[in-house]
Design a protein around this motif. Structure first.
Motif, mmCIF file in Angstrom:
data_model
loop_
_atom_site.group_PDB
_atom_site.id
_atom_site.type_symbol
_atom_site.label_atom_id
_atom_site.label_comp_id
_atom_site.label_asym_id
_atom_site.label_seq_id
_atom_site.Cartn_x
_atom_site.Cartn_y
_atom_site.Cartn_z
ATOM 1 N N THR A 93 14.994 -23.264 39.957
ATOM 2 C CA THR A 93 15.700 -24.538 40.016
ATOM 3 C C THR A 93 17.192 -24.344 39.771
ATOM 4 O O THR A 93 17.619 -23.314 39.234
ATOM 5 C CB THR A 93 15.150 -25.517 38.970
ATOM 6 O OG1 THR A 93 15.347 -24.963 37.650
ATOM 7 C CG2 THR A 93 13.655 -25.776 39.185
ATOM 8 N N ASP A 94 17.991 -25.345 40.144
ATOM 9 C CA ASP A 94 19.412 -25.318 39.831
ATOM 10 C C ASP A 94 19.645 -25.954 38.463
ATOM 11 O O ASP A 94 18.695 -26.308 37.756
ATOM 12 C CB ASP A 94 20.229 -26.022 40.922
ATOM 13 C CG ASP A 94 19.834 -27.482 41.122
ATOM 14 O OD1 ASP A 94 19.223 -28.073 40.194
ATOM 15 O OD2 ASP A 94 20.144 -28.050 42.189
ATOM 16 N N ASN A 95 20.913 -26.117 38.078
ATOM 17 C CA ASN A 95 21.235 -26.646 36.752
ATOM 18 C C ASN A 95 20.771 -28.078 36.554
ATOM 19 O O ASN A 95 20.597 -28.534 35.425
ATOM 20 C CB ASN A 95 22.749 -26.556 36.510
ATOM 21 C CG ASN A 95 23.218 -25.124 36.371
ATOM 22 O OD1 ASN A 95 22.445 -24.248 35.977
ATOM 23 N ND2 ASN A 95 24.479 -24.865 36.714
ATOM 24 N N SER A 127 30.050 -16.593 35.688
ATOM 25 C CA SER A 127 29.439 -16.851 34.386
ATOM 26 C C SER A 127 28.103 -17.567 34.540
ATOM 27 O O SER A 127 28.013 -18.591 35.220
ATOM 28 C CB SER A 127 30.378 -17.696 33.521
ATOM 29 O OG SER A 127 29.730 -18.065 32.318
ATOM 30 N N PRO A 128 27.050 -17.054 33.895
ATOM 31 C CA PRO A 128 25.751 -17.741 33.930
ATOM 32 C C PRO A 128 25.616 -18.803 32.842
ATOM 33 O O PRO A 128 24.547 -19.400 32.709
ATOM 34 C CB PRO A 128 24.764 -16.583 33.694
ATOM 35 C CG PRO A 128 25.521 -15.621 32.837
ATOM 36 C CD PRO A 128 26.960 -15.739 33.238
ATOM 37 N N PHE A 129 26.692 -19.047 32.071
ATOM 38 C CA PHE A 129 26.610 -19.970 30.943
ATOM 39 C C PHE A 129 27.572 -21.146 31.148
ATOM 40 O O PHE A 129 28.709 -20.963 31.592
ATOM 41 C CB PHE A 129 26.971 -19.252 29.632
ATOM 42 C CG PHE A 129 26.206 -17.996 29.391
ATOM 43 C CD1 PHE A 129 24.842 -18.024 29.129
ATOM 44 C CD2 PHE A 129 26.847 -16.759 29.432
ATOM 45 C CE1 PHE A 129 24.143 -16.861 28.912
ATOM 46 C CE2 PHE A 129 26.149 -15.594 29.208
ATOM 47 C CZ PHE A 129 24.793 -15.636 28.950
ATOM 48 N N GLU A 130 27.103 -22.333 30.809
ATOM 49 C CA GLU A 130 27.967 -23.501 30.851
ATOM 50 C C GLU A 130 29.038 -23.382 29.779
ATOM 51 O O GLU A 130 28.772 -22.961 28.656
ATOM 52 C CB GLU A 130 27.143 -24.777 30.630
ATOM 53 C CG GLU A 130 26.245 -25.146 31.799
ATOM 54 C CD GLU A 130 25.594 -26.508 31.594
ATOM 55 O OE1 GLU A 130 26.107 -27.301 30.775
ATOM 56 O OE2 GLU A 130 24.575 -26.772 32.252
ATOM 57 N N VAL A 179 14.342 -28.129 42.553
ATOM 58 C CA VAL A 179 13.624 -26.923 42.953
ATOM 59 C C VAL A 179 14.314 -26.290 44.156
ATOM 60 O O VAL A 179 14.504 -26.926 45.196
ATOM 61 C CB VAL A 179 12.153 -27.237 43.283
ATOM 62 C CG1 VAL A 179 11.451 -25.982 43.798
ATOM 63 C CG2 VAL A 179 11.431 -27.782 42.052
ATOM 64 N N LEU A 180 14.719 -25.038 44.000
ATOM 65 C CA LEU A 180 15.362 -24.297 45.083
ATOM 66 C C LEU A 180 14.345 -23.538 45.919
ATOM 67 O O LEU A 180 14.453 -23.471 47.139
ATOM 68 C CB LEU A 180 16.399 -23.331 44.512
ATOM 69 C CG LEU A 180 17.548 -23.954 43.711
ATOM 70 C CD1 LEU A 180 18.435 -22.863 43.127
ATOM 71 C CD2 LEU A 180 18.365 -24.897 44.585
#
Length: 761
Positions: free
Chosen positions: A471-473, A630-633, A477-478
Motif C-alpha cells: 500500500t501507499d502512505n 527518505s522512507p520516513f515522514e 492498495v498498490l
C-alpha cells in the motif's frame, strides 16, 4: 560455447607443451615455494581482527578481502563463506606476498591489493615446524607442519592449525570468540628429471566465530570527533553481546517461528581438494595447471546491528525477566541477522610463462565456477546498555509480551544459483632498453550468472510463500504479491587492461606511470536482497591512473605518485534509521565513487641493521550520483553528492622501523595513522584520527628455537571506528544535538601482550 572454447584452449596448451618436452634435467630436486610478483608487506597486522589480513586502502570501500592460494581464490567470495573460516597465514604456506592492483586486475579481474600465497610442498630431507602463540587474555594457538621426501620422486606435507581465542572478554553463551581448525595433507610426484611436479593437497576447515556479535560497544560521542567510555563499560574489554544466547525468529524460508542459540548459527565446515601441476620445458617454457574443488555444506554467520540509544521510561513498557516493575534506564534497539549458506566451487587457473628476448610473457586462463545456496532471517530486540546486556521483555499494543519483534522486516535475504567466469589473459614485462621498461596486459572474461531473486520490498513477517498487499502512505492498495523467487540469468563480457611505463632518467632517478581499468557486472550475492532491477543493472567500471617519480640508491628507495581511481554503479544495501528513533528501513543504493590522492613511500637503510618503511597518503574519496529517497515522514531526502565517503580516511601514514641488535635479535615497531573519518553518510558525525600501534622483539635462540613478544595497541587508544549506529540520515544541522550523546559502534583492539615460540626440527 563455453565448453568448446575451454577444451580448445586446454588442448592447444597440451599440444604446445608436448612438442616442447625434452630430457634435459632440472638440477635442483628441492621444490621451493614460488616468489610472489608483488612487493611483500606485512598484511597480517590487523588492529581490528587478529585472524584476518588487514585491508590496504586504495581509496574505495572494500568489496572483499582478496586472498589467493596457489593461484586460486582461497574462498571464491567472502560475502557468505568468510575468508577467515577457511584460510589463515599458517605453517602450511611456504610464501605469502602481495599482488599490486594492476597485477590483480589482469590475473583475477579485481582491482585491489591481493594476498598471494603458495603451499609448502616439501623437500627431500625431513623438516618440521611447531608454532605456538598466546596472549594475556588466554588466547591459545598451535600451528604445525611436517614435510619431507619418500624415495627419490615423492614429497609430502601435512599441517594442523588450532585456534582457541576467547577474545578480550568471555562471551557468556560461547567458550570462544573464534574456534578454528585447519588440516592439510599433500603428496607431490616429481617426474622427468625433476622438470615437472604434480601435487594433490587435501584441506579440511571447521570454524565457529562470533564476528560482529562481539565487535560493537556503546560509548559517549563527545561532539568533537572523540569518544569517551560509558561509566562501568570498558571499550574492548567489556562485552556488549547479550548475556543470554537464546532467541526466537521467523524462518524466511517458510514463515515458521523457531528458536535457537546464537552459537548454533556460526558453524562453518569445508572440504577442499587441490591439484597442482608445474612443468618446465627444455626451452624454459613454464606451464602451470592448478585446480581445486571445494564443498562447504555449512557457511553460516550472525550479524548484529544497532540503532539509537535512549532513556527508557515506564511508558515504554519494558521489563527485565522476573520483574513486575517497568525498566527505566539506557536502552538500545538491536538487530540480528542469521545467515545460512551452502557453497561449492570448482576453480581452475592455467598459465604459460616464457622469457623471449627482452620480453617476459605470460598467457593465462581462469575457469571459475561457483554455486551458492543462501538465505538469512532477521529480527529485532531491545537491550540494556550495560556490560552483558539483558534482552528486555516488551508489552505490545495488543497486550502481548515478547522479547523479539520485527521478524524479517530488515533485509532478510535469499538467493540460490550459480556464477561462472571463463577468462583469458596475458601480460608482458618488456625491457625495451636498460633505461625503459614497459609492463602491459589484458583480460577478457565471459561472465554468466543464473540466480533466484526475491525482488519484493520487505515488511514485518516477510517470508517465502506469503501473500502481501503493498500500500501507499494513504493505505491504498498498490499491488498484491505472492512472495516467491524469480529467476535472473545474465550473460556478459567483462574486461581489464593495464599498462605501466618506467623510465630511468639517471642511474638513480626515474619516472613511472600506469593505467588500469577493470569492469564487472552485479554478482550473485548482490541479488540476495531486493537486487538491482533491469533498469539498475549496469556495468561497474573501475579505472585507476597513477603517475610519479622514484629515486633509489644504496640506502633509500623512494617513490612518490599521484593516483586517481573511481568506481561507477556501486551497489550497496543500507539499513537506515530515522534519526532519534529505532525505526529502520532497508534501501538499495547505486552510486559512484571517485578518489584523487597522493602517496609517497620510502624504504630506508641508513646504517647496518636498521630499516625503516614509511608511507604517507593524502586522498579525497567522494560520492557521486548518491541519492536516498527518505522512507520516513518528516525526514528530508539525502543528496550525498560531493560528500566524503564514510569510513575512508583522507590521511594515511605508516612508519615501520626495525633494528637488528645482533643477527639473531630484532626489535621492531609499526605505527599506522588513520586520519579523520566520517561516521555517517551526511558527514555530520566523524571520528578523529587515530594511531594503530604494534611493537615487538624476535629472538632466534638457535637454529631450532625462535621466541617473540608483541604488543598490540601499546598506546592503549580507546577509540571507536567505522560507522555510528542509527546515524545514517542525521544531517549537519542536527549534529550539535549529539554532543555527549550515547551511541554505539565498532572499537579498536585493546592493549594486548602476545607471546610466540617456534620450534624447527
Amino acid at each position: 560455447m563455453k565448453v568448446s572454447l575451454f577444451s580448445y584452449v586446454v588442448s592447444a596448451a597440451l599440444l604446445f607443451a608436448t612438442t616442447a618436452i625434452a630430457n634435459n634435467p632440472v638440477e635442483n630436486d628441492t621444490i621451493s615455494s614460488k616468489k610472489t610478483e608483488g612487493s611483500e608487506r606485512n598484511v597480517m597486522l590487523n588492529a581490528s581482527d587478529a585472524n584476518k589480513p588487514r585491508e590496504i586502502q586504495i581509496g574505495l570501500p572494500s568489496e572483499d578481502v582478496n586472498v589467493y592460494e596457489n593461484g586460486l581464490p582461497a574462498v571464491y567470495s567472502s560475502a557468505v563463506h568468510k575468508l577467515a573460516t577457511h584460510w589463515r597465514s599458517d605453517a602450511s604456506l611456504g610464501e605469502v606476498g602481495l599482488m599490486t592492483p594492476s597485477e590483480s586486475a589482469i590475473a583475477t579481474g579485481n582491482i585491489a591489493y591481493s594476498v598471494n600465497s603458495f603451499s609448502k610442498l616439501g623437500q627431500k630431507e625431513f623438516k618440521g615446524v611447531l608454532n605456538y602463540h598466546t596472549n594475556h587474555f588466554g588466547w591459545q594457538n598451535v600451528d604445525m607442519n611436517v614435510s619431507g621426501g619418500i624415495g627419490e620422486r615423492w614429497l609430502y606435507t601435512a599441517s594442523i592449525y588450532q585456534n582457541f581465542d576467547p577474545g578480550s572478554f568471555v562471551p557468556k553463551f560461547e567458550n570462544f570468540s573464534d574456534r578454528t581448525q585447519l588440516y592439510h595433507a599433500g603428496l607431490t610426484r616429481l617426474f622427468n628429471n625433476n622438470r615437472g611436479k604434480f601435487s594433490v593437497i587435501y584441506k579440511f576447515s571447521k570454524s565457529n566465530a562470533l564476528g560482529s556479535m562481539i565487535n560493537a560497544a556503546p560509548f559517549i560521542y563527545v561532539g568533537d570527533g572523540s569518544v569517551k567510555e560509558i561509566p562501568g563499560f570498558k571499550l574492548g574489554t567489556s562485552s556488549y553481546a547479550p548475556e543470554g544466547g537464546r532467541f526466537q525468529y521467523m524462518d524466511v524460508m517458510d514463515g515458521k517461528m523457531k528458536s535457537g542459540r546464537f552459537g548454533d548459527f556460526t558453524g562453518n565446515r569445508a572440504h577442499e581438494v587441490a591439484m597442482l601441476f608445474d612443468y618446465t620445458f627444455h626451452n624454459n617454457l613454464n606451464w602451470t595447471f592448478n585446480a581445486k574443488f571445494m564443498n562447504a555444506p555449512e557457511a553460516n554467520y550472525v550479524d548484529f546491528g544497532g540503532s539509537n540509544i535512549s532513556e527508557a521510561t515506564e511508558e515504554d513498557g519494558l521489563f527485565l525477566d522476573g520483574s513486575k516493575d517497568a525498566y527505566t534506564g539506557l536502552v538500545e534497539g538491536r538487530r540480528t541477522w542469521l545467515h545460512l549458506g551452502k557453497v561449492k566451487n570448482v576453480l581452475l587457473t592455467s598459465e604459460l610463462k616464457k622469457k623471449v628476448g627482452n620480453h617476459n610473457v605470460r598467457l593465462g586462463l581462469n575457469e571459475w565456477f561457483y554455486h551458492l545456496d543462501y538465505h538469512s532471517s532477521s529480527f529485532q530486540w531491545t537491550g540494556t546498555v550495560t556490560e552483558y546486556p539483558q534482552i528486555l521483555n516488551r508489552v505490545e499494543a495488543d497486550g502481548s509480551t515478547g522479547k523479539f519483534r520485527g521478524f524479517n522486516e530488515l533485509s532478510p535475504e535469499y538467493t540460490k544459483g550459480t556464477e561462472n567466469k571463463l577468462a583469458a589473459y596475458f601480460t608482458d614485462n618488456w625491457q625495451v632498453s636498460p633505461k625503459f621498461t614497459v609492463y602491459y596486459g589484458a583480460r577478457l572474461e565471459y561472465y554468466r550468472m543464473s540466480a533466484d531473486q526475491i525482488p519484493y520490498s520487505r515488511y514485518p513477517g516477510f517470508h517465502i510463500g506469503d501473500t502481501h498487499e503493498y500500500t501507499d502512505n494513504e493505505g491504498n492498495v498498490l499491488s498484491t504479491e505472492k512472495i516467491q523467487p524469480h529467476k535472473v540469468v545474465k550473460d556478459k563480457l567483462n574486461y581489464a587492461a593495464t599498462a605501466q611505463f618506467t623510465y630511468k632518467l639517471t642511474r638513480n632517478f626515474g619516472l613511472t606511470a600506469d593505467g588500469t581499468i577493470a569492469t564487472r557486472f552485479p554478482r550473485i550475492n548482490e541479488y540476495a536482497g531486493t537486487g538491482p532491477t533491469e533498469e539498475q543493472y549496469k556495468r561497474v567500471t573501475i579505472p585507476l591512473l597513477r603517475g610519479g617519480l622514484f629515486y633509489q640508491n644504496d640506502w633509500i628507495n623512494l617513490t612518490s605518485m599521484i593516483t586517481y581511481i573511481s568506481k561507477s554503479n556501486n551497489i550497496d544495501q543500507q539499513n537506515v534509521t530515522k534519526p532519534g528513533t529505532t525505526q529502520s528501513k532497508t534501501t538499495l543504493l547505486i552510486y559512484d565513487i571517485k578518489t584523487l590522492g597522493w602517496t609517497t613511500s620510502a624504504e630506508i637503510n641508513p646504517f647496518k641493521g636498521f630499516h625503516l618503511h614509511a608511507l604517507f597518503t593524502y586522498q579525497k574519496p567522494t560520492y557521486n550520483n548518491y541519492f536516498i529517497k527518505s522512507p520516513f515522514e518528516g525526514v528530508p531526502d539525502l543528496n550525498a553528492n560531493g560528500n566524503i565517503v564514510k569510513e575512508i580516511p583522507q590521511v594515511l601514514a605508516e612508519i615501520d622501523p626495525s633494528y637488528n641488535i645482533t643477527p639473531d635479535l630484532r626489535l621492531w615497531l609499526s605505527f599506522r595513522y588513520f586520519g579523520k573519518t566520517y561516521a555517517n553518510l551526511t558527514n555530520a558525525l566523524y571520528f578523529n584520527g587515530r594511531w594503530e600501534t604494534f611493537g615487538g622483539i624476535n629472538w632466534k635462540v638457535n637454529k631450532h628455537l625462535s621466541l617473540g613478544a608483541t604488543v598490540v595497541n601499546f598506546l592503549n587508544q580507546k577509540g571507536a571506528s567505522g560507522t555510528i549506529n542509527g546515524a545514517e540520515l542525521l544531517d549537519k544541522e542536527e549534529a550539535g544535538k549529539f554532543k555527549d550523546h550515547y551511541m554505539s559502534g565498532n572499537y579498536l583492539r585493546p592493549f594486548t601482550l602476545e607471546f610466540s615460540a617456534s620450534l624447527s626440527f
